[in-house]
Design a protein around this motif. Sequence first.
Motif, PDB file in Angstrom:
ATOM      1  N   SER A 125      39.940  42.901  43.829  1.00  0.00           N
ATOM      2  CA  SER A 125      41.006  43.791  44.288  1.00  0.00           C
ATOM      3  C   SER A 125      40.633  44.482  45.592  1.00  0.00           C
ATOM      4  O   SER A 125      39.499  44.925  45.758  1.00  0.00           O
ATOM      5  N   PRO A 126      41.600  44.607  46.496  1.00  0.00           N
ATOM      6  CA  PRO A 126      41.318  45.260  47.777  1.00  0.00           C
ATOM      7  C   PRO A 126      41.173  46.778  47.657  1.00  0.00           C
ATOM      8  O   PRO A 126      40.569  47.412  48.523  1.00  0.00           O
ATOM      9  N   ASP A 127      41.737  47.366  46.614  1.00  0.00           N
ATOM     10  CA  ASP A 127      41.671  48.809  46.420  1.00  0.00           C
ATOM     11  C   ASP A 127      42.081  49.136  44.979  1.00  0.00           C
ATOM     12  O   ASP A 127      42.550  48.267  44.253  1.00  0.00           O
ATOM     13  N   GLN A 128      41.881  50.350  44.563  1.00  0.00           N
ATOM     14  CA  GLN A 128      42.307  50.867  43.264  1.00  0.00           C
ATOM     15  C   GLN A 128      42.018  49.931  42.086  1.00  0.00           C
ATOM     16  O   GLN A 128      42.914  49.597  41.316  1.00  0.00           O
ATOM     17  N   ASP A 178      49.219  43.636  47.800  1.00  0.00           N
ATOM     18  CA  ASP A 178      49.372  44.981  48.357  1.00  0.00           C
ATOM     19  C   ASP A 178      50.264  45.795  47.427  1.00  0.00           C
ATOM     20  O   ASP A 178      51.383  45.395  47.135  1.00  0.00           O
TER      21      ASP A 178
END
Length: 184
Positions: A125-128, A178
Motif C-alpha cells: 500500500s502507498p499509504d494508510q 489512490d
Amino acid sequence: MILDVARQEISEHGIDGVSIRSIARRVGVDPKLVRHYYGSREQLLREAVQVDMDPGKLAERLLHGSRRRLGRHIATVLLEHWDSPRTMVPYRARLSASLTDQKVAEAMHDDFVAAFFGRLATEVSPDQPELRASLAASQVIGLAVSRYLVEEPTLVACSREELIRMLGRTIQHYLTADLAPAAA
C-alpha cells in the motif's frame, strides 16, 4: 469427531446455540466423555473455532507473486479455503462464532485483519496500511457472512470464478489504489 460435530453445530446454530449435551447427542456419547476430553463448554468451543492456517506465512506466500494481481490471488486463496470440504466447516464455525463471541472476534482480528491483511498492506500500500487492511478485510468478511452464513441466494449462485474476479478487483483497489477523494 467431537470437534467436527462442534464445528458443524456452531456453523448451524451459532456459538450461543451449542451445548456439550447437543454435541454429545449428535456424536452418540455421554456428555461426561466430552467434558473429560475438552473440559468446559468454552474450552471445547474455542478449540473448535481454531483454523489450521498461519496468516503471516500465507501473506508471505502471496507477496511472492504478481503485485498487479494480488487482489485476485487473495480472493482465490480465501474462496478455496471456504469452499474446500477439508476446511469449510472450521472456517465457517470461526466466522459464525466471531459474530457473537468477543474473544473469537479478537482472535479473528489479530489473525485475519492484522497479521494477514495488515502484512499485505504494509508491503504493497502507498499509504494508510491499517485503513487499507481493514477495508479489504471488511469486504472479504462481508462476502463470507453473506455467502456462507446468511446464504444470500444471489451470492450463493455466483461461481467461484465470478467472485474471484469481482472480489479480487475490490481487494486490489483497497490495497493499492489512490484513496484520495476525486477532484470536484
